[in-house]
Design a protein around this motif. Sequence first.
Motif, PDB file in Angstrom:
ATOM      1  N   ASP A 109       0.863  -1.109  -0.126  1.00 25.93           N
ATOM      2  CA  ASP A 109       0.236  -0.023   0.090  1.00 25.93           C
ATOM      3  C   ASP A 109       0.993   1.291  -0.018  1.00 25.93           C
ATOM      4  OD1 ASP A 109       0.952  -0.453   2.537  1.00 25.93           O
ATOM      5  OD2 ASP A 109      -1.119  -0.534   3.471  1.00 25.93           O
ATOM      6  N   PRO A 110       1.426   1.578  -1.054  1.00 20.69           N
ATOM      7  CA  PRO A 110       2.397   2.671  -1.184  1.00 20.69           C
ATOM      8  C   PRO A 110       1.814   3.900  -0.499  1.00 20.69           C
ATOM      9  CG  PRO A 110       2.233   1.602  -3.278  1.00 20.69           C
ATOM     10  CD  PRO A 110       1.034   0.948  -2.356  1.00 20.69           C
ATOM     11  N   TYR A 111       2.908   4.676   0.001  1.00 16.70           N
ATOM     12  CA  TYR A 111       2.637   6.047   0.609  1.00 16.70           C
ATOM     13  C   TYR A 111       2.777   7.532  -0.451  1.00 16.70           C
ATOM     14  CZ  TYR A 111       2.366   9.324   4.300  1.00 16.70           C
ATOM     15  OH  TYR A 111       1.841  10.127   5.221  1.00 16.70           O
ATOM     16  N   ILE A 112       1.810   7.034  -1.554  1.00 20.32           N
ATOM     17  CA  ILE A 112       1.689   7.700  -2.559  1.00 20.32           C
ATOM     18  C   ILE A 112       0.317   8.264  -2.776  1.00 20.32           C
ATOM     19  CG2 ILE A 112       2.215   8.013  -5.162  1.00 20.32           C
ATOM     20  CD1 ILE A 112       4.341   6.008  -4.945  1.00 20.32           C
ATOM     21  N   ASN A 113       0.075   9.611  -3.077  1.00 18.97           N
ATOM     22  CA  ASN A 113      -1.271  10.038  -3.233  1.00 18.97           C
ATOM     23  C   ASN A 113      -1.760   9.434  -4.800  1.00 18.97           C
ATOM     24  OD1 ASN A 113      -1.238  11.570  -0.748  1.00 18.97           O
ATOM     25  ND2 ASN A 113      -0.791  13.441  -1.675  1.00 18.97           N
ATOM     26  N   TYR A 114      -3.066   9.425  -4.668  1.00 19.66           N
ATOM     27  CA  TYR A 114      -3.845   9.137  -5.847  1.00 19.66           C
ATOM     28  C   TYR A 114      -3.958  10.259  -6.900  1.00 19.66           C
ATOM     29  CZ  TYR A 114      -6.560   5.511  -8.527  1.00 19.66           C
ATOM     30  OH  TYR A 114      -6.723   4.615  -9.245  1.00 19.66           O
ATOM     31  N   TYR A 115      -4.719  10.995  -6.388  1.00 20.92           N
ATOM     32  CA  TYR A 115      -5.190  12.307  -7.075  1.00 20.92           C
ATOM     33  C   TYR A 115      -5.398  13.504  -6.189  1.00 20.92           C
ATOM     34  CZ  TYR A 115      -7.519   9.135 -10.583  1.00 20.92           C
ATOM     35  OH  TYR A 115      -7.737   8.075 -11.472  1.00 20.92           O
ATOM     36  N   TYR A 128      -2.294  17.188  -9.604  1.00 22.88           N
ATOM     37  CA  TYR A 128      -1.728  16.166  -9.671  1.00 22.88           C
ATOM     38  C   TYR A 128      -2.511  14.863 -10.125  1.00 22.88           C
ATOM     39  CZ  TYR A 128      -1.809  15.150  -4.511  1.00 22.88           C
ATOM     40  OH  TYR A 128      -2.131  14.986  -3.516  1.00 22.88           O
ATOM     41  N   ASP A 129      -1.926  13.806 -10.722  1.00 18.43           N
ATOM     42  CA  ASP A 129      -2.276  12.502 -11.103  1.00 18.43           C
ATOM     43  C   ASP A 129      -1.422  11.364 -10.944  1.00 18.43           C
ATOM     44  OD1 ASP A 129      -3.566  10.286 -12.279  1.00 18.43           O
ATOM     45  OD2 ASP A 129      -4.455  11.157 -13.935  1.00 18.43           O
ATOM     46  N   ASN A 130      -1.397  10.362  -9.993  1.00 15.28           N
ATOM     47  CA  ASN A 130      -0.536   9.576 -10.052  1.00 15.28           C
ATOM     48  C   ASN A 130      -0.990   8.020 -10.338  1.00 15.28           C
ATOM     49  OD1 ASN A 130       1.738  11.213  -9.111  1.00 15.28           O
ATOM     50  ND2 ASN A 130       0.851  11.314  -7.103  1.00 15.28           N
ATOM     51  N   SER A 131      -2.076   8.095 -10.979  1.00 14.95           N
ATOM     52  CA  SER A 131      -2.775   6.522 -11.448  1.00 14.95           C
ATOM     53  C   SER A 131      -1.770   5.922 -12.308  1.00 14.95           C
ATOM     54  CB  SER A 131      -4.018   7.118 -12.312  1.00 14.95           C
ATOM     55  OG  SER A 131      -3.649   7.734 -13.434  1.00 14.95           O
ATOM     56  N   TYR A 132      -0.665   6.367 -12.660  1.00 15.78           N
ATOM     57  CA  TYR A 132       0.253   5.590 -13.365  1.00 15.78           C
ATOM     58  C   TYR A 132       0.841   4.637 -12.446  1.00 15.78           C
ATOM     59  CZ  TYR A 132       4.338   7.983 -11.004  1.00 15.78           C
ATOM     60  OH  TYR A 132       5.090   8.690 -10.280  1.00 15.78           O
ATOM     61  N   ALA A 158      -6.556   5.010   4.140  1.00 16.86           N
ATOM     62  CA  ALA A 158      -6.729   5.407   2.420  1.00 16.86           C
ATOM     63  C   ALA A 158      -6.845   6.768   2.351  1.00 16.86           C
ATOM     64  CB  ALA A 158      -7.486   4.466   1.861  1.00 16.86           C
ATOM     65  N   PHE A 159      -7.619   7.120   3.037  1.00 14.76           N
ATOM     66  CA  PHE A 159      -7.972   8.929   3.349  1.00 14.76           C
ATOM     67  C   PHE A 159      -7.439   9.365   4.472  1.00 14.76           C
ATOM     68  CE2 PHE A 159     -10.991   7.048   0.213  1.00 14.76           C
ATOM     69  CZ  PHE A 159     -11.202   7.955  -0.755  1.00 14.76           C
ATOM     70  N   GLN A 394      -5.887  11.468  -0.664  1.00 11.66           N
ATOM     71  CA  GLN A 394      -6.262   9.823  -1.008  1.00 11.66           C
ATOM     72  C   GLN A 394      -4.914   9.120  -1.457  1.00 11.66           C
ATOM     73  OE1 GLN A 394      -9.014   9.261  -4.078  1.00 11.66           O
ATOM     74  NE2 GLN A 394      -9.372   7.105  -3.826  1.00 11.66           N
ATOM     75  N   MET A 395      -4.584   8.214  -0.702  1.00  5.33           N
ATOM     76  CA  MET A 395      -3.517   7.190  -0.905  1.00  5.33           C
ATOM     77  C   MET A 395      -4.015   6.395  -2.202  1.00  5.33           C
ATOM     78  SD  MET A 395      -1.080   8.089   1.214  1.00  5.33           S
ATOM     79  CE  MET A 395      -1.583   9.683   0.848  1.00  5.33           C
TER      80      MET A 395
END
Length: 415
Positions: A109-115, A128-132, A158-159, A394-395
């Motif tokens: 469960d990476p510590y990276i935001n989604y959108y 930003y968009d990290n959906s990649y 997750a939030f 949102q993670m």
Amino acid sequence: MTEFVELTAEEYGKFYASSDQRTFLNSPEAMEHLRMRNRDIIYFGVKKNGTLAGACALSSFAIAKKMFRCYYAQRGFMLDYSDEEVLHCMCENVKKYAKKHRGLFLIIDPYINYYELDIEGKRVEGGYDNSYVAENLKKEGFIHREFTFDNSQRSQAAFMFVMDLTDRTEAQVLKEISQQTRWCINRTIKQGVEVRELSIDELDIFIRMEEKTAKRRNFDMYSDSYYKQMYEAYGDHMKVLLASLSPLHLLEALSKEAEALEKEKAEIEEKLQETPGSRKFLKKQKVNEEAFEINAKKQAEARELQEKYGDEIHLASSIFTVYDNECVYYASAAEEEFRNYFGPYAIQWYMIRWCIEHHVNRYNFYGISGDFREDADDYGVYEFKKGFGGTVEQMIGDFILVLNKPAYALYEKLK
């Protein structure tokens, strides 16, 4: 050219300290806490052209009557998820290791935001968009598990609700928080609510309060040993705060308030002698009289509190994890009967000021459900955190890699 390597705890810790994906849950201290809870820990890394480009702290424990093991990279692999060469090297080799050692599945469960989201939890246009990250993990065989909105089925939050304290002063933060929250903070100051840190020998104060809070709000809490081991593992990276009220100090504050009201009363009476029947001063006189009544009532309550509870009344307690880059509001408890003294607000304001003073720029109020409807079960939690100002994050979410599909299907059916 990439190379998969096993790391020592020291090598992992050094890489962790330089990663922008570091948080308390993938820290060396978190791994020590997991070890105390009978998890096995091993550290891996990926070198690219001879330089360490990624690291992973992998924990595991036996499941299904010890026939298999669950593997978990808590808060994900620390690496550049856009570098598919490094990501593939990590995923492929961790998968091989887990399969070799009876792994049934692997969760990350990476510590990276989604959108990018705003304070209302709405997506920011052009943000930003990290959906990649999710797409690249899917290419490696991971399944992106669906988001839930009650915190019940997630590995981690997750939030979250987060405040940026970069280059902000105490006065700026106080000015920018909501009027209601500012009023509550000022009440704690006026009522003499004090905040102090608890030692490990005093941890039972938090635990017993948490027990009552869990029973009242109908949630499961961790065991006593969980918190005590956490305190031992995190050391200086963990703070347990207690907000308390001294009835004696409260009486002193109320006495000063009464003196100020008496002075105001004399001034109003003097004005009424000069301008009898003045609506303005008659109204002020009425407000003054009502304030006197409230003050007298509060003084009587304070005397009762002192007689019943003694010199210190515990209002609320909270656990924080603190690193150079982030402070996380991890857990909290409060005494319901003393809610009108706003202990949780005193604790937050104390810790926010501490972070400003020590240049910890990311203040993480931590988990919210992600359900922003006013009738949502935890809307009050979100509203409390929102009052201090900040944004919703949102993670990227939970991902599972099934390592033995027939056995996993049976495991899920039996579970």
